[in-house]
Design an enzyme around this catalytic site. Structure first.
Site, PDB file in Angstrom:
ATOM      1  N   ALA A 187       0.808  -1.222   0.000  1.00 19.82           N
ATOM      2  CA  ALA A 187       0.000   0.000   0.000  1.00 19.82           C
ATOM      3  C   ALA A 187       0.841   1.272   0.000  1.00 19.82           C
ATOM      4  O   ALA A 187       0.390   2.331  -0.451  1.00 19.82           O
ATOM      5  CB  ALA A 187      -0.931  -0.017   1.204  1.00 19.82           C
TER       6      ALA A 187
ATOM      7  N   ARG B 191      -1.272   0.427   7.860  1.00 24.11           N
ATOM      8  CA  ARG B 191      -0.683   0.312   9.210  1.00 24.11           C
ATOM      9  C   ARG B 191       0.220   1.475   9.613  1.00 24.11           C
ATOM     10  O   ARG B 191       0.737   1.468  10.720  1.00 24.11           O
ATOM     11  CB  ARG B 191       0.091  -1.024   9.305  1.00 24.11           C
ATOM     12  CG  ARG B 191      -0.861  -2.213   9.208  1.00 24.11           C
ATOM     13  CD  ARG B 191      -0.176  -3.576   9.173  1.00 24.11           C
ATOM     14  NE  ARG B 191      -1.195  -4.605   8.983  1.00 24.11           N
ATOM     15  CZ  ARG B 191      -1.714  -4.904   7.778  1.00 24.11           C
ATOM     16  NH1 ARG B 191      -1.283  -4.285   6.674  1.00 24.11           N
ATOM     17  NH2 ARG B 191      -2.671  -5.821   7.660  1.00 24.11           N
TER      18      ARG B 191
ATOM     19  N   GLN C 282       0.212  -6.490  -3.624  1.00 25.99           N
ATOM     20  CA  GLN C 282      -0.818  -6.749  -2.601  1.00 25.99           C
ATOM     21  C   GLN C 282      -1.946  -5.727  -2.755  1.00 25.99           C
ATOM     22  O   GLN C 282      -2.979  -5.833  -2.112  1.00 25.99           O
ATOM     23  CB  GLN C 282      -0.220  -6.617  -1.194  1.00 25.99           C
ATOM     24  CG  GLN C 282       0.931  -7.557  -0.910  1.00 25.99           C
ATOM     25  CD  GLN C 282       1.624  -7.221   0.387  1.00 25.99           C
ATOM     26  OE1 GLN C 282       1.212  -7.669   1.461  1.00 25.99           O
ATOM     27  NE2 GLN C 282       2.682  -6.450   0.302  1.00 25.99           N
TER      28      GLN C 282
ATOM     29  N   HIS D  26      -4.190  -9.919  -4.016  1.00 27.32           N
ATOM     30  CA  HIS D  26      -5.387  -9.700  -3.189  1.00 27.32           C
ATOM     31  C   HIS D  26      -6.577  -9.256  -4.013  1.00 27.32           C
ATOM     32  O   HIS D  26      -7.552  -8.742  -3.461  1.00 27.32           O
ATOM     33  CB  HIS D  26      -5.073  -8.658  -2.096  1.00 27.32           C
ATOM     34  CG  HIS D  26      -4.052  -9.141  -1.115  1.00 27.32           C
ATOM     35  ND1 HIS D  26      -3.381  -8.308  -0.250  1.00 27.32           N
ATOM     36  CD2 HIS D  26      -3.545 -10.380  -0.885  1.00 27.32           C
ATOM     37  CE1 HIS D  26      -2.524  -9.013   0.488  1.00 27.32           C
ATOM     38  NE2 HIS D  26      -2.602 -10.271   0.111  1.00 27.32           N
TER      39      HIS D  26
ATOM     40  N   ASN E 138      11.245   1.597   1.440  1.00 25.54           N
ATOM     41  CA  ASN E 138      10.153   1.835   2.376  1.00 25.54           C
ATOM     42  C   ASN E 138      10.450   3.089   3.177  1.00 25.54           C
ATOM     43  O   ASN E 138      11.616   3.442   3.356  1.00 25.54           O
ATOM     44  CB  ASN E 138       9.984   0.630   3.309  1.00 25.54           C
ATOM     45  CG  ASN E 138       8.526   0.435   3.731  1.00 25.54           C
ATOM     46  OD1 ASN E 138       7.630   0.313   2.900  1.00 25.54           O
ATOM     47  ND2 ASN E 138       8.281   0.464   5.041  1.00 25.54           N
TER      48      ASN E 138
HETATM   49  N1  APR Z   1       6.871   5.378   0.247  1.00 25.79           N
HETATM   50  C1  APR Z   1       7.463   4.319   0.862  1.00 25.79           C
HETATM   51  N2  APR Z   1       6.884   3.635   1.889  1.00 25.79           N
HETATM   52  C2  APR Z   1       5.654   4.044   2.276  1.00 25.79           C
HETATM   53  C3  APR Z   1       4.976   5.151   1.684  1.00 25.79           C
HETATM   54  C4  APR Z   1       5.643   5.824   0.632  1.00 25.79           C
HETATM   55  N3  APR Z   1       5.093   6.886   0.014  1.00 25.79           N
HETATM   56  N4  APR Z   1       3.772   5.300   2.303  1.00 25.79           N
HETATM   57  C5  APR Z   1       3.700   4.336   3.246  1.00 25.79           C
HETATM   58  N5  APR Z   1       4.821   3.579   3.235  1.00 25.79           N
HETATM   59  C6  APR Z   1       5.118   2.394   4.051  1.00 25.79           C
HETATM   60  C7  APR Z   1       4.523   2.419   5.443  1.00 25.79           C
HETATM   61  O1  APR Z   1       5.415   3.043   6.340  1.00 25.79           O
HETATM   62  C8  APR Z   1       4.377   0.915   5.733  1.00 25.79           C
HETATM   63  O2  APR Z   1       5.594   0.373   6.243  1.00 25.79           O
HETATM   64  O3  APR Z   1       4.503   1.294   3.388  1.00 25.79           O
HETATM   65  C9  APR Z   1       4.115   0.308   4.351  1.00 25.79           C
HETATM   66  C10 APR Z   1       2.659  -0.042   4.144  1.00 25.79           C
HETATM   67  O4  APR Z   1       2.341  -1.098   5.014  1.00 25.79           O
HETATM   68  P1  APR Z   1       0.803  -1.518   5.215  1.00 25.79           P
HETATM   69  O5  APR Z   1      -0.009  -0.308   5.453  1.00 25.79           O
HETATM   70  O6  APR Z   1       0.793  -2.641   6.219  1.00 25.79           O
HETATM   71  O7  APR Z   1       0.369  -2.078   3.785  1.00 25.79           O
HETATM   72  P2  APR Z   1       0.678  -3.505   3.163  1.00 25.79           P
HETATM   73  O8  APR Z   1       2.010  -4.017   3.610  1.00 25.79           O
HETATM   74  O9  APR Z   1       0.459  -3.397   1.709  1.00 25.79           O
HETATM   75  O10 APR Z   1      -0.492  -4.424   3.804  1.00 25.79           O
HETATM   76  C11 APR Z   1      -0.625  -5.730   3.285  1.00 25.79           C
HETATM   77  O11 APR Z   1      -2.674  -5.926   4.571  1.00 25.79           O
HETATM   78  O12 APR Z   1      -4.738  -5.153   5.259  1.00 25.79           O
HETATM   79  C12 APR Z   1      -4.091  -5.964   4.359  1.00 25.79           C
HETATM   80  O13 APR Z   1      -4.963  -6.578   2.276  1.00 25.79           O
HETATM   81  C13 APR Z   1      -4.346  -5.516   2.943  1.00 25.79           C
HETATM   82  O14 APR Z   1      -2.870  -5.738   1.025  1.00 25.79           O
HETATM   83  C14 APR Z   1      -2.950  -5.278   2.372  1.00 25.79           C
HETATM   84  C15 APR Z   1      -2.081  -6.109   3.292  1.00 25.79           C
END
Ligand code: APR
Length: 242
Positions: A26, A38, A103, A121, A210
């Site tokens: 995300a 998160r 994802q 997903h 990240n």
């Molecule tokens: N650039 C780099 N990193 C980023 C940015 C950005 N612009 N914005 C956010 N992040 C980082 C956040 O700090 C976090 O570590 O990306 C990560 C996103 O993590 P999550 O919010 O947990 O998303 P994700 O890992 O895709 O979640 C996996 O969880 O709820 C389920 O199905 C949903 O596909 C999702 C899965």
């Protein structure tokens, strides 16, 4: 802050790579205006995922389920892929990127022009009946219509907590990553299985881009701390320089 030498090292590995695969989460789409889950402004900081993103919620709390996904789909329609998505599409065209495993359910990799995309997903943009599986259009879901065949509740074709991933997509994603010599993870906390097992299937170099440290950071050969869009734009320049 993005350490320049780490980005330069990644650009060098990309030039040398025979098969690069990207795994996105995300964090790849927050710069398009789509909240992640998160981090501090993420969805799960405001809503308990178990109350809206489960088969239980779909079956027993349909109004709550529908409201949540109606908001996400409406917001999504007001957003667009950002420059980082377009860099990944350029890389596929230039032969620098073999496939994207994502994802994300926003469809932005396809929208930006990538063809080989494995949506682990599913996709918010695809709607179907939760009873008979008949497809429906986005408008019907947004307008709270029922299935035209059986009057069942409509849902997005995404993987809810408690559901299996599409096995064909999962199998192809595993094959791509096992055959890669460079895996780049972009914008994921790597907290959700089974997607967070994928980095361990790569026998090549592993890099994570990240904007915060994840608990799997030690599994990676290189970390680029920064925002996906900015890092990808910088990488694009460095890879072009050759
Ligand atoms: N650039 C780099 N990193 C980023 C940015 C950005 N612009 N914005 C956010 N992040 C980082 C956040 O700090 C976090 O570590 O990306 C990560 C996103 O993590 P999550 O919010 O947990 O998303 P994700 O890992 O895709 O979640 C996996 O969880 O709820 C389920 O199905 C949903 O596909 C999702 C899965």
């Amino acid at each position: 802050m993005m350490e320049r030498q780490n980005v330069e090292q990644l650009a060098e590995w990309m030039r040398e790579s025979e098969k690069t695969v990207v795994l996105t989460g995300a964090g790849m789409s927050t710069e398009s205006g789509i909240p992640d889950f998160r981090s501090k402004k993420g969805w799960w900081k405001k809503i308990d995922p178990m109350s809206v993103s489960t088969t239980e919620a779909l079956e027993n709390e349909y109004e709550l389920f529908h409201d949540f996904y109606q908001v996400r789909l409406t917001d999504l329609n007001a957003c667009r892929p950002h420059s980082g998505h377009h860099v990944l599409a350029d890389w596929e065209k230039q032969g620098l990127l073999s496939a994207i495993v994502t994802q994300n359910v926003d469809g932005f990799h396809h929208a930006a022009g990538n063809e080989k995309v494995f949506e682990l997903h599913g996709s918010l943009r695809s709607i179907l009946c939760s009873e008979c599986g008949r497809g429906a259009d986005e408008e019907s879901f947004l307008n709270h219509k029922a299935c035209l065949s059986c009057e069942g509740n409509l849902r997005p074709d995404i993987v809810l907590f408690g559901e299996m991933l599409p096995q064909d997509v999962w199998g192809e994603a595993i094959r791509e990553i096992e055959q890669s010599d460079l895996l780049i993870v972009i914008g994921s906390s790597l907290k959700v299985a089974p997607a967070n097992e994928l980095p361990f299937l790569s026998t090549g170099k592993k890099v994570i881009i990240n904007n915060e440290e994840t608990y799997l950071h030690n599994a990676f050969d290189l970390h680029v701390d920064g925002n996906a869009g900015t890092v990808l734009e910088t990488l694009q320049e460095l890879v072009k320089e050759g």
